[in-house]
Write a protein that holds these residues in place. Structure first.
Motif, PDB file in Angstrom:
ATOM      1  N   GLU A  79      53.132  51.890 -17.264  1.00  0.00           N
ATOM      2  CA  GLU A  79      51.943  51.887 -16.256  1.00  0.00           C
ATOM      3  C   GLU A  79      50.953  53.102 -16.363  1.00  0.00           C
ATOM      4  N   ARG A  80      51.649  54.058 -17.241  1.00  0.00           N
ATOM      5  CA  ARG A  80      50.793  55.085 -17.420  1.00  0.00           C
ATOM      6  C   ARG A  80      50.080  55.196 -18.527  1.00  0.00           C
ATOM      7  N   VAL A  81      50.108  53.987 -19.211  1.00  0.00           N
ATOM      8  CA  VAL A  81      49.275  54.019 -20.530  1.00  0.00           C
ATOM      9  C   VAL A  81      48.209  52.741 -20.398  1.00  0.00           C
ATOM     10  N   PRO A  82      47.169  52.888 -19.689  1.00  0.00           N
ATOM     11  CA  PRO A  82      46.199  52.229 -19.612  1.00  0.00           C
ATOM     12  C   PRO A  82      45.861  50.981 -20.857  1.00  0.00           C
ATOM     13  N   THR A 119      45.483  48.587 -43.126  1.00  0.00           N
ATOM     14  CA  THR A 119      44.370  48.259 -42.653  1.00  0.00           C
ATOM     15  C   THR A 119      44.484  48.474 -41.183  1.00  0.00           C
ATOM     16  N   ALA A 120      43.497  48.642 -40.503  1.00  0.00           N
ATOM     17  CA  ALA A 120      43.597  49.126 -39.037  1.00  0.00           C
ATOM     18  C   ALA A 120      42.814  47.994 -38.133  1.00  0.00           C
ATOM     19  N   TYR A 121      43.495  47.283 -37.358  1.00  0.00           N
ATOM     20  CA  TYR A 121      42.950  46.566 -36.411  1.00  0.00           C
ATOM     21  C   TYR A 121      42.780  47.245 -35.142  1.00  0.00           C
ATOM     22  N   ARG A 122      41.517  47.207 -34.298  1.00  0.00           N
ATOM     23  CA  ARG A 122      41.206  47.856 -33.178  1.00  0.00           C
ATOM     24  C   ARG A 122      40.935  46.849 -32.090  1.00  0.00           C
ATOM     25  N   ALA A 123      41.422  47.182 -31.197  1.00  0.00           N
ATOM     26  CA  ALA A 123      41.163  46.327 -29.668  1.00  0.00           C
ATOM     27  C   ALA A 123      40.976  47.335 -28.452  1.00  0.00           C
ATOM     28  N   ASP A 124      40.332  46.565 -27.440  1.00  0.00           N
ATOM     29  CA  ASP A 124      40.505  47.575 -26.045  1.00  0.00           C
ATOM     30  C   ASP A 124      41.876  47.570 -25.455  1.00  0.00           C
TER      31      ASP A 124
END
Length: 470
Positions: A437-440, A268-273
């Protein structure tokens, strides 16, 4: 609407979810927890028919973060403090009161150590060797032992470190564990005088019982805190999903994230901003291996300590008076038990919970023993029955009298529970944060970052969410 995934429903993850909704009430927040419950190291269990804490039992009251969180959860009216019972150190065949004016075992007055230390060891501490420390970080043993002698490290500092970190003075960072004392050492200032200034004695005739309390908990058990927080989160529209282990974390082409859970044949995949990582160092490292290899490598090298909390319930009239809040044990004494908390003597609510709880209607006395230190996992390989038997024998020896059989026992094992703050830990944490910090849209928080105590975990979550939503 911005969507968020919080991975981990310990106190750090729950705080983070609460902070997100406070910053943006319209946010879509989902908390994923791999175990079957929320709370992480805050857990309750039924022992002899009564619910008691079998994980963390108190918060540091002098820091505001945890107490404020208890208020957020609607439990402010249930905050209680320990009794005036004092802790002891069990060493060299006797119980000795923990000196009143110490910072993690470093004393303001070496004369207060008489009895626990030999006269020669007290004199060695009194004749402190003051010198300037030039390194940015050293071990606690090096910082304290080189100035006050090895006995202070072994008989005072070690048992107190064991109670907080389940770690060893020779491995733990002074910058993380004793920052004020390390700062003094860098300036060539005496540790004894520094502690004396940090802990001024009460004025003559002052009521020492009127001092602000050091610790606090929730009446009925600290395990009520995460449950109350989770209930509030759900009432405000968040989803809290337990029994759902995050296996993979991927960045999406649109800049968001996908978290894969469930068995590999039917994931199962959960997606988010945005994502908040509130997990111990090992699972956190595995999850971010693809999105931030540098941070993953740094977290993978953080060692952890495992421990076990043993809860015992005795018939009160058979056990007798305990006369203290418990005891700590130096590892140099070679015991299985590293600490004992006489819960019914330390907390009035625990004493009240034992009233009428015996099978015959009599009163029960609850107490806790803990075992397990960093790199001493062999101690915990014994079955529950053997671990309880060894702990009971040591408890009887410490109290100096034979003890009856308990009415009930409970063993809670905490594998990899406490991250170890090795020398250079602050630099490691700074490097992890710099890499992330380099991974928004990705932040991390928890006990590995700013301290293992509950207030520090809450602060860590505050910091992470402020960065994410600011």
């Amino acid at each position: 609407m911005t969507s968020y995934l919080v991975l981990g429903a310990g106190i750090s993850g729950l705080t983070a979810a609460d902070d997100i909704l406070r910053a943006d009430p319209s946010a879509e927040v989902t908390v994923l927890e791999g175990s079957d419950r929320v709370g992480g190291k805050l857990r309750g269990a039924e022992v002899a028919g009564r619910q008691v804490d079998v994980g963390a039992e108190a918060v540091l009251f002098r820091r505001p973060e945890a107490v404020e969180l208890i208020g957020r959860a609607g439990l402010a009216d249930r905050v209680v403090h320990p009794t005036q019972a004092r802790a002891q150190i069990w060493s060299r065949g006797g119980l000795h009161p923990v000196p009143a004016r110490t910072v993690m075992g470093v004393p303001a007055d070496p004369d207060a150590l008489a009895g626990l230390l030999t006269p020669e060891e007290v004199e060695r501490a009194r004749a402190e060797e003051v010198h300037e420390t030039r390194e940015p970080d050293v071990s606690v043993a090096e910082l304290v032992g080189s100035r006050l002698g090895q006995a202070v490290v072994e008989r005072l500092v070690e048992p107190l470190l064991g109670g907080v970190y389940a770690g060893h003075a020779s491995l733990l960072s002074a910058a993380a564990s004793l920052p004020g004392l390390l700062d003094a050492a860098r300036q060539g200032v005496s540790l004894l005088s520094t502690v004396d200034q940090m802990l001024p004695p009460p004025p003559p005739g002052a009521d020492t019982g009127a001092r602000p309390p050091v610790f606090a908990t929730v009446e009925g058990g600290l395990h009520h805190l995460p449950a109350a927080l989770a209930e509030q989160l759900v009432a405000r529209g968040a989803r809290v999903v337990t029994g759902t282990l995050a296996r993979e974390l991927h960045r999406e082409p649109d800049g968001g994230y996908a978290v894969v859970t469930g068995p590999r044949p039917s994931p199962t995949a959960y997606r988010a901003d945005r994502v908040v990582l509130a997990l111990p160092p090992a699972p956190a490292s595995r999850l971010i291996a693809q999105v931030s290899p540098d941070a993953a490598g740094l977290l993978a090298d953080v060692e952890t300590a495992s421990m076990a909390v043993l809860t015992l319930a005795y018939r009160a009239e058979e056990l007798g008076e305990l006369g203290a809040s418990g005891f700590l044990v130096p590892p140099v004494d070679g015991r299985v038990v590293k600490a004992s908390t006489f819960s019914a003597a330390k907390w009035d609510w625990v004493a009240e919970a034992g009233r009428g709880a015996a099978p015959d209607g009599g009163d029960l006395t609850f107490l806790r023993l803990s075992a397990g230190r960093h790199r001493e996992e062999a101690t915990l390989q014994a079955p529950d029955t053997e671990l309880v038997s060894a702990a009971r024998a040591e408890l009887a020896e410490a109290l100096g009298r034979p003890l009856p059989a308990p009415v009930a026992t409970h063993v809670q094992r905490w594998g990899g529970a406490l991250p170890q703050y090795a020398v250079g830990h602050h630099a490691r944490v700074a490097a992890v944060r710099h890499a992330l910090e380099r991974v928004p849209g990705l932040v991390a928080c928890g006990a590995v970052f700013d301290g293992v105590g509950i207030p520090a975990c809450v602060q860590s979550a505050h910091r992470a969410v402020a960065e994410l939503t600011g």
